[in-house]
Design a protein around this motif. Structure first.
Motif, mmCIF file in Angstrom:
data_model
loop_
_atom_site.group_PDB
_atom_site.id
_atom_site.type_symbol
_atom_site.label_atom_id
_atom_site.label_comp_id
_atom_site.label_asym_id
_atom_site.label_seq_id
_atom_site.Cartn_x
_atom_site.Cartn_y
_atom_site.Cartn_z
ATOM 1 N N ARG A 1 -9.471 75.717 97.559
ATOM 2 C CA ARG A 1 -9.194 74.374 98.062
ATOM 3 C C ARG A 1 -7.691 74.151 98.263
ATOM 4 O O ARG A 1 -7.269 73.596 99.273
ATOM 5 N N VAL A 2 -6.896 74.596 97.298
ATOM 6 C CA VAL A 2 -5.448 74.413 97.406
ATOM 7 C C VAL A 2 -4.883 75.273 98.536
ATOM 8 O O VAL A 2 -4.088 74.808 99.359
ATOM 9 N N PHE A 3 -5.305 76.539 98.593
ATOM 10 C CA PHE A 3 -4.787 77.445 99.632
ATOM 11 C C PHE A 3 -5.217 76.971 101.024
ATOM 12 O O PHE A 3 -4.447 77.073 101.971
ATOM 13 N N TYR A 4 -6.439 76.453 101.141
ATOM 14 C CA TYR A 4 -6.878 75.975 102.453
ATOM 15 C C TYR A 4 -6.129 74.701 102.835
ATOM 16 O O TYR A 4 -5.765 74.517 104.010
ATOM 17 N N ALA A 5 -5.886 73.825 101.880
ATOM 18 C CA ALA A 5 -5.099 72.619 102.160
ATOM 19 C C ALA A 5 -3.702 73.004 102.646
ATOM 20 O O ALA A 5 -3.159 72.372 103.558
ATOM 21 N N ALA A 6 -3.116 74.058 102.058
ATOM 22 C CA ALA A 6 -1.810 74.534 102.521
ATOM 23 C C ALA A 6 -1.904 75.093 103.938
ATOM 24 O O ALA A 6 -0.981 74.929 104.742
ATOM 25 N N TYR A 7 -3.034 75.729 104.251
ATOM 26 C CA TYR A 7 -3.242 76.314 105.582
ATOM 27 C C TYR A 7 -3.295 75.240 106.663
ATOM 28 O O TYR A 7 -2.774 75.431 107.769
ATOM 29 N N ILE A 8 -3.890 74.092 106.362
ATOM 30 C CA ILE A 8 -4.020 73.045 107.381
ATOM 31 C C ILE A 8 -2.898 72.006 107.289
ATOM 32 O O ILE A 8 -2.842 71.098 108.113
ATOM 33 N N PHE A 9 -2.005 72.160 106.315
ATOM 34 C CA PHE A 9 -0.858 71.255 106.209
ATOM 35 C C PHE A 9 0.041 71.481 107.430
ATOM 36 O O PHE A 9 0.414 72.610 107.730
ATOM 37 N N ASN A 10 0.405 70.430 108.121
ATOM 38 C CA ASN A 10 0.926 70.574 109.472
ATOM 39 C C ASN A 10 2.354 70.089 109.667
ATOM 40 O O ASN A 10 2.832 70.023 110.799
ATOM 41 N N VAL A 11 3.046 69.754 108.597
ATOM 42 C CA VAL A 11 4.410 69.254 108.740
ATOM 43 C C VAL A 11 5.350 70.042 107.820
ATOM 44 O O VAL A 11 4.917 70.639 106.842
ATOM 45 N N VAL A 12 6.614 70.041 108.169
ATOM 46 C CA VAL A 12 7.635 70.693 107.344
ATOM 47 C C VAL A 12 8.635 69.632 106.902
ATOM 48 O O VAL A 12 9.279 68.996 107.749
ATOM 49 N N PRO A 13 8.766 69.403 105.609
ATOM 50 C CA PRO A 13 9.729 68.399 105.156
ATOM 51 C C PRO A 13 11.155 68.780 105.538
ATOM 52 O O PRO A 13 11.518 69.959 105.582
ATOM 53 N N GLU A 14 11.941 67.771 105.834
ATOM 54 C CA GLU A 14 13.373 67.959 106.048
ATOM 55 C C GLU A 14 14.114 67.421 104.834
ATOM 56 O O GLU A 14 13.696 66.427 104.236
ATOM 57 N N TYR A 15 15.221 68.064 104.496
ATOM 58 C CA TYR A 15 16.008 67.655 103.341
ATOM 59 C C TYR A 15 17.446 67.394 103.762
ATOM 60 O O TYR A 15 17.998 68.118 104.592
ATOM 61 N N PHE A 16 18.022 66.359 103.161
ATOM 62 C CA PHE A 16 19.366 65.923 103.538
ATOM 63 C C PHE A 16 20.218 65.744 102.289
ATOM 64 O O PHE A 16 19.801 65.089 101.321
ATOM 65 N N GLU A 17 21.395 66.351 102.332
ATOM 66 C CA GLU A 17 22.324 66.218 101.210
ATOM 67 C C GLU A 17 23.080 64.895 101.314
ATOM 68 O O GLU A 17 23.595 64.546 102.376
ATOM 69 N N ARG A 18 23.143 64.182 100.211
ATOM 70 C CA ARG A 18 24.009 63.013 100.176
ATOM 71 C C ARG A 18 25.462 63.478 100.070
ATOM 72 O O ARG A 18 25.735 64.520 99.441
ATOM 73 N N PRO A 19 26.399 62.772 100.685
ATOM 74 C CA PRO A 19 27.807 63.170 100.594
ATOM 75 C C PRO A 19 28.253 63.272 99.128
ATOM 76 O O PRO A 19 27.887 62.428 98.300
ATOM 77 N N VAL A 20 28.994 64.328 98.853
ATOM 78 C CA VAL A 20 29.492 64.543 97.489
ATOM 79 C C VAL A 20 30.787 63.766 97.301
ATOM 80 O O VAL A 20 31.708 63.865 98.107
ATOM 81 N N LYS A 21 30.838 63.003 96.219
ATOM 82 C CA LYS A 21 32.033 62.216 95.893
ATOM 83 C C LYS A 21 32.797 62.904 94.777
ATOM 84 O O LYS A 21 32.218 63.657 93.983
ATOM 85 N N PRO A 22 34.105 62.687 94.698
ATOM 86 C CA PRO A 22 34.892 63.268 93.604
ATOM 87 C C PRO A 22 34.274 62.916 92.253
ATOM 88 O O PRO A 22 33.914 61.767 92.008
ATOM 89 N N GLY A 23 34.134 63.912 91.413
ATOM 90 C CA GLY A 23 33.584 63.689 90.082
ATOM 91 C C GLY A 23 32.081 63.871 89.985
ATOM 92 O O GLY A 23 31.513 63.859 88.887
ATOM 93 N N ASP A 24 31.393 64.059 91.120
ATOM 94 C CA ASP A 24 29.945 64.276 91.083
ATOM 95 C C ASP A 24 29.617 65.581 90.364
ATOM 96 O O ASP A 24 30.270 66.606 90.583
ATOM 97 N N GLU A 25 28.602 65.529 89.522
ATOM 98 C CA GLU A 25 28.195 66.700 88.760
ATOM 99 C C GLU A 25 26.920 67.338 89.310
ATOM 100 O O GLU A 25 26.484 68.378 88.836
ATOM 101 N N HIS A 26 26.313 66.678 90.274
ATOM 102 C CA HIS A 26 25.115 67.244 90.875
ATOM 103 C C HIS A 26 24.987 66.784 92.326
ATOM 104 O O HIS A 26 25.619 65.817 92.746
ATOM 105 N N LEU A 27 24.170 67.508 93.047
ATOM 106 C CA LEU A 27 23.891 67.211 94.445
ATOM 107 C C LEU A 27 22.592 66.408 94.509
ATOM 108 O O LEU A 27 21.630 66.716 93.802
ATOM 109 N N VAL A 28 22.557 65.386 95.330
ATOM 110 C CA VAL A 28 21.344 64.587 95.505
ATOM 111 C C VAL A 28 20.762 64.881 96.877
ATOM 112 O O VAL A 28 21.466 64.833 97.887
#
Length: 335
Positions: A238-265
């Motif tokens: 069921r999981v593998f077939y759901a992945a087979y018919i999944f039809n979109v690709v997520p896009e990811y966007f980095e938030r601008p890094v500010k001085p002192g930031d310890e991680h990327l969002v």
């Protein structure tokens, strides 16, 4: 201060034995890390177990390694593997207690390590694959998106209101199952499963949790239950077939890094306006995948589809209740 810059090997198709798979640093051919951790190989006797690659060459779990610099190996790979190893010692409860992001990284390392192996081998294959991964722009774009979030293993990263994957953990009855270890992946759909003793982890690596939501009611039915191996096969199908018919690709966007930031969002966006999230669920196609999962029991598609409009379930009865494992008898299942 943490280095929050991401590495993109897909920009120049920088896949070779001379570049660290995680940061791109130039290394020697001797600097490598196992795709399947040493503790996994030792615990489940995997070192000499064979695997078939896309170019029809044969390797073993012990020989399956990827280029990795000493810094990434010591500071990122080893700590992650030690954490998962300790969690796995406590079975289902131990793995459930781990952050989902850690399990995503751990599964992602095995999946991506296998992918990198295939990409490196495509430069000099034993037998040229009919459909080379490196020549498929759509797939490369999908892998590139995955790699962006997978770098959370190396770069401190926060996912804003999402987790990149759908992760499922189920327990298998030890009295019914004689296989201590199982592994299965599908490179193109990014579906992955691994069984460690009585615990199976099933994952779709790039769907932002959508498949878990879609299968939520069915997944809930398995919680607190010990599955028969046939039930695990159905769950994976069921999981593998759901992945087979999944039809979109997520896009990811980095938030601008500010001085002192310890991680990327990272923020995410899925185009569900111009694209359907799922292609239609076709019972015959699902039954074919289910049949593949059931090969050890020789249960064929015609037995799974006595009615062309539906597929038998070994997990849920007609009332939607869980079928207890002591009811299983192969002769009864296939009539």
């Amino acid at each position: 201060m943490n280095d929050l810059r991401l590495y993109d090997p897909f920009e120049k198709m920088q896949f070779s034995d001379e570049n660290c798979f995680l940061c791109g640093t130039t290394i020697t051919k001797e600097q490598r890390t196992p795709i399947f951790a040493s503790w996994l190989q030792q615990q489940y006797g995997l070192q000499h177990k064979e695997l078939l690659l896309l170019d029809k060459s044969v390797t073993t779990f012990g020989d399956l390694t990827i280029p990795c610099c000493d810094h990434c190996h010591v500071h990122h790979i080893i700590p992650l593997e030690e954490e998962v190893e300790q969690a796995a010692k406590n079975g289902l409860a131990g793995l459930q207690a781990l952050e989902e992001q850690k399990l995503f990284q751990w599964i992602g390392k095995m999946y991506y390590g296998t992918l990198v192996t295939e990409l490196i081998k495509e430069a000099d294959p034993l037998i040229r694959p009919e459909y080379a991964v490196s020549e498929n722009p759509k797939m490369l774009g999908k892998f590139r998106s995955f790699y962006q979030v997978f770098q959370s293993l190396r770069v401190p990263m926060v996912f804003s209101d999402f987790i990149p994957c759908s992760l499922f953990l189920v327990e298998v009855s030890p009295t019914e199952d004689e296989l201590p270890f199982e592994y299965q992946d599908e490179l193109t759909t990014m579906a992955f499963s691994i069984k460690l003793g009585s615990v199976a982890l099933v994952c779709t690596l790039l769907d932002n949790g959508i498949i878990r939501k879609a299968l939520g009611r069915f997944y809930q039915l398995t919680q607190g239950k010990k599955l028969h191996p046939v039930q695990l096969a159905e769950f994976k199908a069921r999981v593998f077939y759901a992945a087979y018919i999944f039809n979109v690709v997520p896009e990811y966007f980095e938030r601008p890094v500010k001085p002192g930031d310890e991680h990327l969002v990272l923020d995410t966006l899925i185009d569900d306006v111009t694209n359907e999230v799922f292609n239609p669920w076709e019972m015959s196609s699902y039954a074919h995948m289910f049949e593949e999962m059931l090969k050890p029991w020789s249960i064929r598609k015609e037995h799974l589809m006595p009615d062309p409009t539906q597929v038998l379930s070994f997990i849920a009865n007609e009332a939607g209740q869980f079928i207890e494992i002591n009811l299983f008898d192969k002769a009864e299942l296939i009539g």
